[in-house]
Motif scaffolding. Structure first.
Motif, PDB file in Angstrom:
ATOM      1  N   CYS A  74      13.391  60.847  -0.080  1.00  0.00           N
ATOM      2  CA  CYS A  74      13.823  61.378  -1.374  1.00  0.00           C
ATOM      3  C   CYS A  74      12.801  62.356  -1.957  1.00  0.00           C
ATOM      4  O   CYS A  74      11.607  62.068  -2.005  1.00  0.00           O
ATOM      5  CB  CYS A  74      14.052  60.233  -2.362  1.00  0.00           C
ATOM      6  N   VAL A  75      13.289  63.489  -2.420  1.00  0.00           N
ATOM      7  CA  VAL A  75      12.406  64.498  -2.989  1.00  0.00           C
ATOM      8  C   VAL A  75      11.784  64.018  -4.300  1.00  0.00           C
ATOM      9  O   VAL A  75      10.696  64.460  -4.685  1.00  0.00           O
ATOM     10  CB  VAL A  75      13.171  65.830  -3.200  1.00  0.00           C
ATOM     11  N   SER A  76      12.442  63.086  -4.990  1.00  0.00           N
ATOM     12  CA  SER A  76      11.930  62.580  -6.273  1.00  0.00           C
ATOM     13  C   SER A  76      11.084  61.322  -6.116  1.00  0.00           C
ATOM     14  O   SER A  76      10.740  60.672  -7.105  1.00  0.00           O
ATOM     15  CB  SER A  76      13.101  62.283  -7.227  1.00  0.00           C
ATOM     16  N   ARG A  77      10.708  60.990  -4.882  1.00  0.00           N
ATOM     17  CA  ARG A  77       9.948  59.759  -4.646  1.00  0.00           C
ATOM     18  C   ARG A  77       8.628  59.763  -5.417  1.00  0.00           C
ATOM     19  O   ARG A  77       8.069  60.818  -5.746  1.00  0.00           O
ATOM     20  CB  ARG A  77       9.683  59.589  -3.148  1.00  0.00           C
ATOM     21  N   LEU A  78       8.151  58.574  -5.696  1.00  0.00           N
ATOM     22  CA  LEU A  78       6.967  58.384  -6.540  1.00  0.00           C
ATOM     23  C   LEU A  78       5.752  59.163  -6.052  1.00  0.00           C
ATOM     24  O   LEU A  78       5.006  59.744  -6.845  1.00  0.00           O
ATOM     25  CB  LEU A  78       6.638  56.881  -6.606  1.00  0.00           C
ATOM     26  N   SER A  79       5.556  59.216  -4.737  1.00  0.00           N
ATOM     27  CA  SER A  79       4.335  59.818  -4.186  1.00  0.00           C
ATOM     28  C   SER A  79       4.423  61.332  -4.028  1.00  0.00           C
ATOM     29  O   SER A  79       3.434  61.976  -3.675  1.00  0.00           O
ATOM     30  CB  SER A  79       4.011  59.191  -2.826  1.00  0.00           C
ATOM     31  N   ASN A  80       5.604  61.909  -4.270  1.00  0.00           N
ATOM     32  CA  ASN A  80       5.764  63.343  -4.060  1.00  0.00           C
ATOM     33  C   ASN A  80       5.177  64.126  -5.232  1.00  0.00           C
ATOM     34  O   ASN A  80       5.412  63.813  -6.393  1.00  0.00           O
ATOM     35  CB  ASN A  80       7.242  63.696  -3.886  1.00  0.00           C
ATOM     36  N   ASP A  81       4.428  65.157  -4.904  1.00  0.00           N
ATOM     37  CA  ASP A  81       3.770  65.971  -5.936  1.00  0.00           C
ATOM     38  C   ASP A  81       4.716  67.092  -6.366  1.00  0.00           C
ATOM     39  O   ASP A  81       4.685  68.202  -5.832  1.00  0.00           O
ATOM     40  CB  ASP A  81       2.461  66.547  -5.380  1.00  0.00           C
ATOM     41  N   ILE A  82       5.589  66.779  -7.309  1.00  0.00           N
ATOM     42  CA  ILE A  82       6.543  67.760  -7.806  1.00  0.00           C
ATOM     43  C   ILE A  82       6.477  67.804  -9.331  1.00  0.00           C
ATOM     44  O   ILE A  82       5.907  66.924  -9.966  1.00  0.00           O
ATOM     45  CB  ILE A  82       7.994  67.428  -7.382  1.00  0.00           C
ATOM     46  N   LYS A  83       7.084  68.831  -9.883  1.00  0.00           N
ATOM     47  CA  LYS A  83       7.140  68.965 -11.328  1.00  0.00           C
ATOM     48  C   LYS A  83       8.167  67.969 -11.862  1.00  0.00           C
ATOM     49  O   LYS A  83       9.301  67.928 -11.403  1.00  0.00           O
ATOM     50  CB  LYS A  83       7.539  70.398 -11.710  1.00  0.00           C
TER      51      LYS A  83
END
Length: 420
Positions: A74-83
């Motif tokens: 998932c792109v919204s996963r907790l560990s992903n560095d996204i805005k």
């Protein structure tokens, strides 16, 4: 209201929502020129289709892309560095009403990452739908994503305010879910689906007695599975879909090809392992066969052939494996068998059954009815033309059909080139 901040949130949360294919999506961008009336940036606008074939435009967004889970795919996963961003309840209500008044949309598709816990998130999704219905008398279409693990009380409210509810199975098998999303469990997904199924049945029965009984999720429920993130076969995927259609009276199962991401996680396929679009297409075609053509899952695929043929559609693939059942006499065969002939759809099959009462059907009749005759002719007895049946018992029938189809499209392509 800070319009720049709202626009920024809309860009982030509309983009994050595109990975959910539970409503068909196609963006549109039209800029206001010469002081025309309105414009559309395309952000968050998707097109979905009602049961009677109408196309409706929906505002498709996440409430938030913050999430307490760290699902590897998932792109919204907790560990992903996204805005990250999050709408307030009132912001989503205002956006929906303002978009609706400008005729950009006819409804709302609302999903969310899970922040805090399932009930906290689901409560806000329900509150948005409730405000739209009760405070603004909004009668447009509302599709809410159910949050796994949400309470029965919240699901009850959701069904009374939303037209459709859906909850994503995420991955086709429980073992795949444990591998890539160990914090989640299938039971949390199944419980709300069971509640919605029972609620739909209960409210329909009550409406037969008391007409004033409110409708409960009148557009039913759907789900989505990710294809290619784990190594499930098409057979496993089709069997999973079939069991959920039977067990939960689903309206649709959506298939989403896994989009590879840059990650050091060895559990995930590499960047070169993008699922071909044609595989998604074949799964939808197989799904269609189960829902409308009377096929069973084990007829489409089995242990000896666990993957769909990417070269031909599943119905043609079935016919090629069962050549002993053909040719079919169009004039006498029953409706169920006519449905199984490659190149003949549901409407065409019904028209054939009706038309043959008045005439002996030939090739021209079938073409006018809407049959894809170039595909069907290898499997049918029609009128007095049996020339193509000489290929029927050939082991090379597939190559014959593909070569004829390819040459047909190539000829059409060459004709188009002459126009330029």
């Amino acid at each position: 209201m800070n319009f720049d901040r709202i626009k920024e949130k809309l860009e982030i949360l509309a983009d994050a929502a595109k990975y959910d294919v539970s409503c068909s999506s196609s963006g549109v961008k039209k800029t206001n020129k010469n002081k025309g009336l309105g414009d559309s940036s395309g952000m968050g606008i998707c097109h979905s289709y009602t049961e009677d074939g109408r196309c409706v435009s929906l505002l498709k967004i996440l409430l938030t892309n913050y999430c307490i889970y760290d699902c590897a795919y998932c792109v919204s996963r907790l560990s992903n560095d996204i805005k990250r961003a999050a709408f307030t309840v009132q912001e989503v209500v205002d956006l929906t009403i303002n978009f609706y008044r400008r005729n950009y949309i006819e409804g709302l598709f609302l999903s969310s990452g899970i922040f805090k816990d399932a009930d906290y998130t689901m409560e806000r999704l329900v509150l948005i739908a409730k405000k739209l219905r009760t405070e603004h008398n909004f009668n447009g279409y509302i599709h809410l994503k159910s949050i796994p693990g949400a309470s029965d009380e919240l699901m009850q409210e959701a069904g009374l305010y939303a037209d459709r509810l859906s909850i994503n199975l995420e991955l086709p098998t429980e073992s795949g879910l444990k591998l890539l999303a160990p914090d989640k469990n299938r039971e949390d997904m199944i419980k709300p689906m069971e509640f919605v199924k029972n609620g739909i049945i209960q409210y329909k029965d009550e409406r037969k007695i008391i007409r004033s009984t409110p409708k409960f999720a009148p557009a039913g429920q759907s789900t989505q599975v990710i294809v290619g993130a784990t190594n499930e076969t098409d057979l496993q995927i089709i069997k999973t879909a079939d069991s959920f259609y039977k067990g939960f009276n689903l309206k649709r199962v959506y298939y989403s090809g896994y989009v590879p991401i840059v990650s050091n996680d060895t559990r995930l396929p590499g960047l070169e392992s993008k699922v071909p679009m044609v595989r998604e297409n074949r799964l939808y075609q197989a799904d269609w066969l189960m829902r409308f053509y009377g096929f069973k899952a084990h007829e489409i695929l089995d242990d000896t052939m666990p993957f769909l043929d990417l070269e031909v559609d599943p119905k043609l693939g079935w016919a090629l494996r069962n050549q002993h059942l053909f040719p079919v006499n169009i004039q006498t065969a029953d409706y169920a068998m006519i449905l199984r002939i490659p190149g003949i759809g549901v409407k065409s099959a019904w028209k054939i059954v009706q038309a043959r009462k008045f005439s002996v059907l030939n090739a021209e009749h079938l073409k006018k009815i809407g049959v894809s005759y170039n595909k069907a002719k290898y499997f049918i007895v029609c009128g007095h033309d049996y020339s193509e049946l000489k290929y029927l018992n050939s082991s090379h029938l597939k190559e014959v059909i593909l070569s004829k189809t390819t040459s047909k499209y190539q000829e059409h392509y060459n004709q188009q080139l002459k126009l330029f």
